[in-house]
Scaffold this active site. Structure first.
Site, PDB file in Angstrom:
ATOM      1  N   ASP A   1     -26.709  38.132  -3.629  1.00  0.00           N
ATOM      2  CA  ASP A   1     -27.871  37.297  -3.342  1.00  0.00           C
ATOM      3  C   ASP A   1     -27.474  36.358  -2.185  1.00  0.00           C
ATOM      4  OD1 ASP A   1     -30.267  35.694  -3.741  1.00  0.00           O
ATOM      5  OD2 ASP A   1     -28.952  34.236  -4.716  1.00  0.00           O
TER       6      ASP A   1
ATOM      7  N   ASP B   1     -29.598  32.998  -1.040  1.00  0.00           N
ATOM      8  CA  ASP B   1     -29.899  31.580  -1.251  1.00  0.00           C
ATOM      9  C   ASP B   1     -29.262  31.083  -2.545  1.00  0.00           C
ATOM     10  OD1 ASP B   1     -31.671  31.062   1.034  1.00  0.00           O
ATOM     11  OD2 ASP B   1     -32.868  32.635   0.099  1.00  0.00           O
TER      12      ASP B   1
ATOM     13  N   GLY C   1     -40.980  32.112  -0.470  1.00  0.00           N
ATOM     14  CA  GLY C   1     -41.536  30.912   0.160  1.00  0.00           C
ATOM     15  C   GLY C   1     -43.059  30.922   0.236  1.00  0.00           C
TER      16      GLY C   1
ATOM     17  N   LYS D   1     -42.313  27.502   9.026  1.00  0.00           N
ATOM     18  CA  LYS D   1     -41.128  27.117   8.260  1.00  0.00           C
ATOM     19  C   LYS D   1     -39.927  27.983   8.633  1.00  0.00           C
ATOM     20  CE  LYS D   1     -38.448  28.164   4.633  1.00  0.00           C
ATOM     21  NZ  LYS D   1     -37.931  29.438   4.106  1.00  0.00           N
TER      22      LYS D   1
ATOM     23  N   THR E   1     -31.936  39.975  -1.502  1.00  0.00           N
ATOM     24  CA  THR E   1     -32.480  38.621  -1.474  1.00  0.00           C
ATOM     25  C   THR E   1     -33.998  38.620  -1.470  1.00  0.00           C
ATOM     26  OG1 THR E   1     -32.519  36.544  -0.227  1.00  0.00           O
ATOM     27  CG2 THR E   1     -32.380  38.548   1.062  1.00  0.00           C
TER      28      THR E   1
ATOM     29  N   ASN F   1     -33.864  35.275   8.188  1.00  0.00           N
ATOM     30  CA  ASN F   1     -33.039  34.170   7.673  1.00  0.00           C
ATOM     31  C   ASN F   1     -31.641  34.659   7.276  1.00  0.00           C
ATOM     32  OD1 ASN F   1     -35.379  32.702   7.892  1.00  0.00           O
ATOM     33  ND2 ASN F   1     -35.765  32.571   5.701  1.00  0.00           N
TER      34      ASN F   1
HETATM   35  C1  XBP Z   1     -34.637  32.639  -2.679  1.00  0.00           C
HETATM   36  C2  XBP Z   1     -36.050  32.331  -2.564  1.00  0.00           C
HETATM   37  C3  XBP Z   1     -36.617  32.149  -1.220  1.00  0.00           C
HETATM   38  C4  XBP Z   1     -36.121  30.906  -0.492  1.00  0.00           C
HETATM   39  C5  XBP Z   1     -36.933  30.623   0.735  1.00  0.00           C
HETATM   40  O1  XBP Z   1     -34.386  33.271  -3.933  1.00  0.00           O
HETATM   41  O2  XBP Z   1     -36.765  32.255  -3.552  1.00  0.00           O
HETATM   42  O3  XBP Z   1     -38.012  32.061  -1.347  1.00  0.00           O
HETATM   43  O4  XBP Z   1     -36.270  29.782  -1.344  1.00  0.00           O
HETATM   44  O5  XBP Z   1     -36.984  31.720   1.618  1.00  0.00           O
HETATM   45  P1  XBP Z   1     -33.117  34.231  -4.151  1.00  0.00           P
HETATM   46  P2  XBP Z   1     -38.381  32.279   2.177  1.00  0.00           P
HETATM   47  O6  XBP Z   1     -31.913  33.406  -3.865  1.00  0.00           O
HETATM   48  O7  XBP Z   1     -33.169  34.628  -5.589  1.00  0.00           O
HETATM   49  O8  XBP Z   1     -33.258  35.419  -3.261  1.00  0.00           O
HETATM   50  O9  XBP Z   1     -39.201  31.084   2.543  1.00  0.00           O
HETATM   51  O10 XBP Z   1     -38.010  33.133   3.360  1.00  0.00           O
HETATM   52  O11 XBP Z   1     -39.010  33.049   1.044  1.00  0.00           O
HETATM   53 MG    MG Z   2     -30.450  32.799  -5.179  1.00  0.00          MG
END
Ligand code: XBP
Ligand code: MG
Length: 252
Positions: A8, A10, A52, A83, A120, A126
């Protein structure tokens, strides 16, 4: 036999949420002339919604009754695009750093010819920016597959993104370990049949990680050991390939 690792992004590779995504959302709101502001605790609540754009739609549902229902989808898309631009600038500026042990573990796995992949919920741009910025030059090519928001119809906890990555790398789930930081991510990986190591962060440390192989504070380093919160213990205080292979051998 351990053949591949799926990470993963984030919260697992880097603490991107509080000082990265959250700040980028707030900048997008300000650009669009909106007086919305997601503070640190509120953003923690909103993180229950993965993705997001989905998070923006959820927020409008509860906090933006003034936006007509029919306008919400287009506004969410516009804000999310703004964003992403802000987030990419922040990555370029080096605001987001990899978590302890991440660069070491990825480098060791790459040098040992393990297949590396990403699963992800975030936008592909990103991920590519973070990997290109935070790892040695050319490290993007270390990853055999990058599964991102664009590659699955539903976000985690749906297993779709892990199933997509497993198809791409063509390796059976039993020969793969996954790495996650959240309950939704763990659920996605487990449902795809993957044994999963969890590293906690400040937004996820009160979540339910039942079923994880091991729950750790982070991957740790030789000089700064990780804490084991639950599950399999660490032999040397940090996660390296020898540790992952030892954990994997217990199930082979
Ligand atoms: C990550 C997310 C993403 C980020 C923002 O979850 O939920 O939505 O918060 O990125 P994970 P975006 O770590 O489980 O993949 O705005 O590009 O969605
Ligand atoms: Mg995560």
């Amino acid at each position: 036999m351990l053949r591949a690792l799926i990470f993963d992004v984030d919260g697992t590779l880097a603490d991107t949420e509080r000082d990265g995504h959250r700040v980028a959302f707030n900048r997008a709101f300000s650009d669009a002339g909106l007086d919305w502001h997601w503070d640190v605790p509120r953003y923690g609540e909103l993180l229950q919604v993965t993705g997001g754009r989905e998070r923006l739609l959820h927020f409008m549902q509860s906090d933006a009754a003034e936006i007509a229902q029919g306008d919400r989808d287009a506004l969410a898309r516009d804000l999310h695009a703004r964003k992403t631009v802000h987030y990419l600038h922040m990555i370029d500026a080096g605001v987001v750093k990899l978590r302890p042990g991440v660069a070491r573990l990825l480098t060791e796995a790459h040098n040992a010819d393990l297949v590396l992949a990403i699963a992800t919920t975030t936008t592909r741009a990103n991920v590519e920016a973070l990997l290109a910025h935070a790892l040695p030059a050319g490290a993007l090519s270390w990853f055999a597959a990058i599964g991102a928001a664009e590659n699955a119809a539903r976000k985690k906890p749906d297993p779709g993104i892990y199933e997509y990555v497993l198809r791409k790398i063509g390796i059976a789930a039993q020969d793969v370990l996954a790495f996650e930081d959240s309950e939704a991510g763990l659920c996605a990986a487990l449902t795809a049949g993957l044994r999963t190591v969890v590293t906690l962060n400040e937004y996820t440390d009160d979540q339910d990680f039942t079923g994880a192989l091991s729950v750790l504070s982070d991957f740790g380093e030789a000089e700064a050991h990780a804490m084991v919160i639950a599950g399999a213990p660490l032999n040397r205080g940090y996660v390296d390939l020898a540790q992952l292979r030892a954990w994997q051998a217990r199930q082979d």
